[in-house]
Design a protein around this motif. Structure first.
Motif, mmCIF file in Angstrom:
data_model
loop_
_atom_site.group_PDB
_atom_site.id
_atom_site.type_symbol
_atom_site.label_atom_id
_atom_site.label_comp_id
_atom_site.label_asym_id
_atom_site.label_seq_id
_atom_site.Cartn_x
_atom_site.Cartn_y
_atom_site.Cartn_z
ATOM 1 N N LYS A 1 -4.514 8.094 -8.760
ATOM 2 C CA LYS A 1 -4.730 8.257 -7.328
ATOM 3 C C LYS A 1 -4.772 6.881 -6.683
ATOM 4 O O LYS A 1 -5.354 5.940 -7.230
ATOM 5 C CB LYS A 1 -6.047 9.005 -7.076
ATOM 6 C CG LYS A 1 -6.324 9.291 -5.602
ATOM 7 C CD LYS A 1 -7.641 10.043 -5.427
ATOM 8 C CE LYS A 1 -7.912 10.344 -3.954
ATOM 9 N NZ LYS A 1 -9.202 11.072 -3.776
ATOM 10 N N ALA A 2 -4.120 6.767 -5.521
ATOM 11 C CA ALA A 2 -4.203 5.529 -4.743
ATOM 12 C C ALA A 2 -5.508 5.559 -3.958
ATOM 13 O O ALA A 2 -5.715 6.427 -3.108
ATOM 14 C CB ALA A 2 -3.015 5.410 -3.797
ATOM 15 N N PRO B 1 -11.412 -2.524 1.459
ATOM 16 C CA PRO B 1 -10.806 -1.216 1.757
ATOM 17 C C PRO B 1 -9.412 -1.288 2.373
ATOM 18 O O PRO B 1 -8.717 -0.273 2.404
ATOM 19 C CB PRO B 1 -11.810 -0.590 2.742
ATOM 20 C CG PRO B 1 -13.107 -1.282 2.472
ATOM 21 C CD PRO B 1 -12.722 -2.692 2.106
ATOM 22 N N SER B 2 -8.998 -2.455 2.861
ATOM 23 C CA SER B 2 -7.651 -2.553 3.437
ATOM 24 C C SER B 2 -6.566 -2.559 2.360
ATOM 25 O O SER B 2 -5.389 -2.366 2.666
ATOM 26 C CB SER B 2 -7.524 -3.821 4.285
ATOM 27 O OG SER B 2 -7.652 -4.983 3.484
ATOM 28 N N ASP B 3 -6.956 -2.777 1.112
ATOM 29 C CA ASP B 3 -6.014 -2.763 -0.005
ATOM 30 C C ASP B 3 -6.158 -1.468 -0.793
ATOM 31 O O ASP B 3 -7.286 -1.024 -1.066
ATOM 32 C CB ASP B 3 -6.258 -3.948 -0.951
ATOM 33 C CG ASP B 3 -5.828 -5.274 -0.347
ATOM 34 O OD1 ASP B 3 -5.019 -5.253 0.603
ATOM 35 O OD2 ASP B 3 -6.296 -6.319 -0.827
ATOM 36 N N LEU B 4 -5.025 -0.880 -1.169
ATOM 37 C CA LEU B 4 -5.051 0.293 -2.035
ATOM 38 C C LEU B 4 -4.888 -0.153 -3.477
ATOM 39 O O LEU B 4 -4.082 -1.029 -3.788
ATOM 40 C CB LEU B 4 -3.927 1.270 -1.676
ATOM 41 C CG LEU B 4 -4.059 2.010 -0.337
ATOM 42 C CD1 LEU B 4 -2.923 3.016 -0.186
ATOM 43 C CD2 LEU B 4 -5.405 2.716 -0.218
ATOM 44 N N ASN C 1 0.832 -1.210 0.000
ATOM 45 C CA ASN C 1 0.000 0.000 0.000
ATOM 46 C C ASN C 1 0.869 1.263 0.000
ATOM 47 O O ASN C 1 0.595 2.224 -0.720
ATOM 48 C CB ASN C 1 -0.924 0.007 1.209
ATOM 49 C CG ASN C 1 -2.079 -0.974 1.078
ATOM 50 O OD1 ASN C 1 -2.398 -1.420 -0.026
ATOM 51 N ND2 ASN C 1 -2.705 -1.318 2.193
ATOM 52 N N ALA C 2 1.933 1.236 0.833
ATOM 53 C CA ALA C 2 2.810 2.402 0.904
ATOM 54 C C ALA C 2 3.538 2.624 -0.422
ATOM 55 O O ALA C 2 3.685 3.768 -0.882
ATOM 56 C CB ALA C 2 3.823 2.222 2.037
ATOM 57 N N GLN C 3 3.988 1.533 -1.037
ATOM 58 C CA GLN C 3 4.680 1.669 -2.326
ATOM 59 C C GLN C 3 3.733 2.145 -3.417
ATOM 60 O O GLN C 3 4.130 2.956 -4.274
ATOM 61 C CB GLN C 3 5.291 0.324 -2.727
ATOM 62 C CG GLN C 3 6.484 -0.087 -1.877
ATOM 63 C CD GLN C 3 7.158 -1.335 -2.419
ATOM 64 O OE1 GLN C 3 7.778 -1.317 -3.481
ATOM 65 N NE2 GLN C 3 7.027 -2.435 -1.695
ATOM 66 N N VAL C 4 2.500 1.650 -3.411
ATOM 67 C CA VAL C 4 1.515 2.102 -4.408
ATOM 68 C C VAL C 4 1.314 3.606 -4.280
ATOM 69 O O VAL C 4 1.307 4.337 -5.285
ATOM 70 C CB VAL C 4 0.177 1.354 -4.241
ATOM 71 C CG1 VAL C 4 -0.934 2.021 -5.054
ATOM 72 C CG2 VAL C 4 0.326 -0.105 -4.664
ATOM 73 N N GLY D 1 3.865 -5.361 -10.957
ATOM 74 C CA GLY D 1 4.450 -6.453 -10.184
ATOM 75 C C GLY D 1 3.921 -6.513 -8.767
ATOM 76 O O GLY D 1 3.636 -7.587 -8.238
ATOM 77 N N LEU D 2 3.761 -5.338 -8.134
ATOM 78 C CA LEU D 2 3.243 -5.296 -6.768
ATOM 79 C C LEU D 2 1.807 -5.797 -6.712
ATOM 80 O O LEU D 2 1.440 -6.601 -5.840
ATOM 81 C CB LEU D 2 3.317 -3.867 -6.224
ATOM 82 C CG LEU D 2 4.712 -3.302 -5.940
ATOM 83 C CD1 LEU D 2 4.614 -1.836 -5.559
ATOM 84 C CD2 LEU D 2 5.407 -4.088 -4.840
ATOM 85 N N LEU D 3 0.976 -5.313 -7.642
ATOM 86 C CA LEU D 3 -0.433 -5.691 -7.625
ATOM 87 C C LEU D 3 -0.620 -7.167 -7.966
ATOM 88 O O LEU D 3 -1.473 -7.841 -7.376
ATOM 89 C CB LEU D 3 -1.219 -4.817 -8.608
ATOM 90 C CG LEU D 3 -1.264 -3.319 -8.278
ATOM 91 C CD1 LEU D 3 -2.040 -2.552 -9.342
ATOM 92 C CD2 LEU D 3 -1.876 -3.077 -6.908
ATOM 93 N N SER D 4 0.181 -7.687 -8.902
ATOM 94 C CA SER D 4 0.061 -9.106 -9.244
ATOM 95 C C SER D 4 0.551 -9.979 -8.099
ATOM 96 O O SER D 4 -0.024 -11.049 -7.831
ATOM 97 C CB SER D 4 0.840 -9.419 -10.526
ATOM 98 O OG SER D 4 2.224 -9.191 -10.347
#
Length: 638
Positions: free
Chosen positions: A246-247, A254-257, A160-163, A282-285
Motif C-alpha cells: 500500500k502507498a 506526510p507529503s511523501d508517499l 508519489n503518483a508513480q509509487v 530507483g524512485l525512492l533512492s
C-alpha cells in the motif's frame, strides 16, 4: 515374438509422437515471453530375461522437462532489478540535471542580472529607474528560485503518483502468482509429480515482471509453489496466500508517499532503505539521495542570500533618511510533526546562523530523559536533559530549538531549507526604500593642521545600536600628547584620554572608523548623520560585494559557487548513473543471451529435430508393419 516386436514398435511410435508434439510445441512458442525449450526424457523399458540374455522391450517417455538453469535465472533476476533501479534513478536525475545546468533558465543568469542591476544603483544611487531595475531583477531572481523549486516539487508529486501506480501493479502480479501457485500445485499433484512446464514458465515470467518493479527473493516450497519476499524479507506471496502493498504517507513527512505492507488489517511501513531494486527502488533512492538534498541545497542558497543581503541592507539608509528594512522575505524552517504524535505537541525552531546551514534534514526527539536534535544525513546529534527554551536553546548547524511541548517517544522533522527557494520574495516595492547610502558621514575640520585623515567608516553588524546616528566629535589634546577625547550621546560617552594608534579601529555607537596620519594638537574629526545621502553609494557597494563574498557553508562558498557545487554534484551523479546503468544493461543482456543459448528455442535445431523424430516415427511404423507381416506368416502355417 510378433507381439514383442509389436510392443517395441508401439513404444517407439508413442515416444516419437511425444517428441514430435514437444518439438512442435517449441516451434509454436518461439516468440512467447518467458518460454523455456522443452524436451522429452526417454528411458528403456525393462528388458526380458532369456537364456540368451536380456532382450530389449522398447522405450518409454519418463517426463517432459524444461531446459532451465535456476542459477542463471536467479542471477538474471538480481541483475535485472538492479538495472531497473539504476534506469529509474537515472531517468529522474537527468531531468534535474537538465534544469539546474540550463544556461538560460538556471539560477546563474538571474543572480548575475540582479547584481548587475545593483551595480547600476551603486553607480547611480539617486536615479529612480536604476532602483526600479534592481527591484525588478530582485523579483525575477525570487521568481527563478520559486520556479525551480516548483519543478522539484512537481518531480516529488510525480514520484508519489508513480509509487501509487506501481503498488497497484505489484499487487496485481502478486495475486496472479498466488493463483498460478495453486494451479501448479493441483496440476502436479494430479499428474503424480510431473512438472507443469508451461505453468512454471508463466510463473517465472510473472516473477521476472515483479523483479522489474521491486527487489524480490524467492523460496521454492516442497509442494511446487514459490514464496515471494520483497524488501528485507517481507512476505508478499506464500503459496496461494497474498499480502498487499500500500502507498502510505511517510510518518515523518506526510507529503511523501512510501510503502506499507498490509498484514491482518494492519499496515506495516517498509523501510525505504530495504527497497533497493526495481523501478520503485530507483524512485525512492532518487528522492532520498538526490531530490531532497538538491531542494535543500537550492533553498539554502535562497535563505543565505536573503538573510545576508537583508543584514547588510539594514545597515544603510534609504532616500528618505531611514535605516534600511529587509529587502527580501526570509523563509522559515518547516517543522513536521510525526503522524504518531499527540496533536497538542509542538516545537519552536528557527535559524540562528544562516551561514552554518547544511543540506540535511533534522529530527528533534524526546525519549523520556533526553531532548535530542539529530542531523539525519550522518546521525550527528546534540542532547540536553531539560526542555530547550529561549534562554537555553538546543543548537546544531545553525538550527535552534527554543521551545518544546513533547511527549515521550515523540519526534519532529525539521527541514530548515526545504522551503527556502519556494518562499523567498522581494519585501519592498518602493524604490526610495533601497538603502544604498551609509548612515553616517565622517569629516575632518577644515581648521586641522595635522596630516590626520578619517576613514568613511562602517556600521557594526546587527543588531543596530540605537545611538548609531548620534553625532560624535573627536578632539585631540592641546598640547598634543597622543590622546584624544570623544564627546556625544551614547554608551561610554564622553570618553576621555583615549590613546591614539594610527589606523586602529575606533568604535562608538555601533560605528567603526579609523584615523591615520599624524593629527596635530586641537585637530577635530566628526561623525554625523547622513541626512542627504541621495548620491551616497557606500552601502550599495557593500551589497554588491556580497556577490563574491563567501557567506554559504560556514563562509567557504559564495552564492554562485554554492550553486555551481550543486550543479556539479548533480551532473557528476547523473554521469555516474548513466555509465553504471549502461554497464548493468550490458551485463543483463549477456546473462539473457546465455540463458537463451541454453533455454531458448532455436528454429534451425527444432527443424532438424522435427525431421529426425519424423524418421523415428516412420521407422517405428515400419516395425509395426513388419510385426503384422510376421504374424500373418504364422497364421498361414497349416
Amino acid at each position: 515374438m510378433g507381439n514383442g516386436i509389436l510392443d517395441i514398435g508401439i513404444s517407439g511410435l508413442l515416444t516419437a509422437q511425444n517428441q514430435l508434439l514437444t518439438t512442435s510445441h517449441n516451434i509454436s512458442n518461439v516468440a512467447t515471453p518467458g518460454y523455456n525449450r522443452q524436451q522429452v526424457i526417454l528411458n528403456t523399458n525393462t528388458p526380458q530375461s532369456s537364456g540368451a540374455g536380456f532382450v530389449g522391450r522398447g522405450v518409454h517417455s519418463t517426463t517432459v522437462q524444461r531446459i532451465y538453469n535456476q542459477f542463471l535465472v536467479n542471477q538474471s533476476l538480481q541483475i535485472q532489478t538492479q538495472s531497473q533501479s539504476l534506469d529509474s534513478h537515472f531517468a529522474q536525475i537527468k531531468q534535474l540535471d537538465d534544469m539546474l545546468g540550463d544556461t538560460t533558465s538556471g539560477l546563474s543568469p538571474a543572480l548575475q542580472n540582479f547584481f548587475s542591476a545593483l551595480q547600476d544603483v551603486a553607480s547611480n544611487p539617486s536615479v529612480i529607474p536604476s532602483r526600479q531595475a534592481m527591484i525588478s531583477n530582485g523579483e525575477a531572481l525570487a521568481a527563478r528560485f520559486q520556479s525551480m523549486d516548483q519543478r522539484m516539487s512537481q518531480m516529488r508529486e510525480g514520484i508519489n503518483a508513480q509509487v501509487t501506480s506501481l503498488v497497484v501493479e505489484v499487487n496485481s502480479l502478486a495475486v496472479q502468482l498466488a493463483e498460478i501457485n495453486q494451479q501448479i500445485t493441483l496440476a502436479e499433484g494430479a499428474s503424480g509429480g510431473q512438472p507443469a512446464n508451461d505453468m512454471l514458465d508463466q510463473r517465472d515470467e510473472l516473477i521476472n515482471r515483479l523483479s522489474k518493479l521491486i527487489n524480490t527473493d524467492t523460496i521454492r516450497e516442497s509442494n511446487g509453489s514459490v514464496s515471494i519476499f520483497v524488501g528485507n524479507g517481507q512476505a508478499l506471496v506464500v503459496g496461494s496466500q497474498v499480502l498487499s502493498l500500500k502507498a502510505i504517507q511517510s510518518p515523518d513527512d506526510p507529503s511523501d508517499l512510501t510503502l506499507g505492507l498490509i498484514s491482518r488489517n494492519n499496515t506495516i511501513q517498509i523501510n525505504e532503505d530495504q527497497v533497493t531494486g526495481g523501478v520503485l527502488g530507483g524512485l525512492l533512492s532518487f528522492r532520498s539521495e538526490t531530490l531532497d538534498s538538491a531542494q535543500n541545497a537550492l533553498g539554502r542558497i535562497a535563505i543565505t542570500l536573503a538573510q545576508s543581503f537583508n543584514e547588510q541592507h539594514q545597515l544603510g539608509v534609504d532616500l528618505n533618511g531611514n535605516m534600511g528594512v529587509n529587502f527580501f522575505t526570509v523563509p522559515s524552517p518547516k517543522v513536521i510533526s510525526a503522524l504518531t504524535n499527540n496533536p497538542a505537541s509542538n516545537i519552536t525552531a528557527s535559524i540562528s546562523d544562516h551561514g552554518a546551514l547544511t543540506t540535511s534534514d533534522y529530527q528533534f526527539s524526546y525519549d523520556g530523559t533526553n531532548y535530542t536534535l539529530t542531523r539525519l544525513s550522518d546521525n550527528t546529534s546534540v542532547s540536553t536533559l531539560v526542555a530547550p527554551s529561549g534562554g537555553a536553546p538546543l543548537i546544531l548547524d545553525g538550527i535552534s530549538v527554543t521551545g518544546a511541548t513533547i511527549l515521550t517517544n515523540e519526534r519532529f522533522r525539521i527541514q530548515p531549507t526545504v522551503n527556502g527557494a519556494k518562499d523567498i520574495a522581494v519585501n519592498i516595492a518602493d524604490t526610495t526604500k533601497i538603502a544604498a547610502a551609509a548612515p553616517n558621514r565622517t569629516n575632518a575640520a577644515v581648521t586641522n593642521t595635522g596630516t590626520g585623515k578619517i576613514s568613511a567608516g562602517t556600521v557594526n553588524p546587527l543588531p543596530l545600536d540605537p545611538d548609531l546616528q548620534q553625532p560624535l566629535t573627536i578632539t585631540f589634546h592641546t598640547p598634543y600628547d597622543g590622546q584624544y577625547d570623544v564627546t556625544g550621546t551614547g554608551a561610554g560617552l564622553p570618553a576621555t584620554n583615549q590613546a591614539y594608534t594610527e589606523g586602529a579601529d575606533i568604535s562608538f555607537n555601533g560605528y567603526t572608523f579609523q584615523i591615520s596620519g599624524s593629527p596635530a594638537a586641537g585637530d577635530i574629526f566628526t561623525i554625523t548623520p547622513n541626512l542627504n545621502g541621495s548620491a551616497d553609494n557606500r552601502n550599495a557597494l557593500l551589497l554588491g560585494a556580497l556577490q563574491t563574498k563567501n557567506t554559504v557553508e560556514n563562509g567557504t562558498a559564495s552564492y554562485q559557487s554554492a550553486y555551481g557545487q550543486l550543479v556539479s554534484q548533480i551532473g557528476n551523479k547523473t554521469r555516474e548513473l548513466e555509465v553504471t546503468s549502461k554497464s548493468q544493461a550490458n551485463f543483463l543482456a549477456q546473462i539473457e543471451n546465455t540463458i537463451q543459448s541454453t533455454s531458448g528455442v532455436n528454429l534451425d535445431e527444432e527443424a532438424a529435430n522435427l525431421m529426425r523424430f519424423q524418421q523415428a516415427y516412420q521407422a517405428a511404423s515400419k516395425i509395426i508393419e513388419m510385426s503384422n507381416t510376421l504374424f500373418d506368416s504364422i497364421l498361414r502355417i497349416r
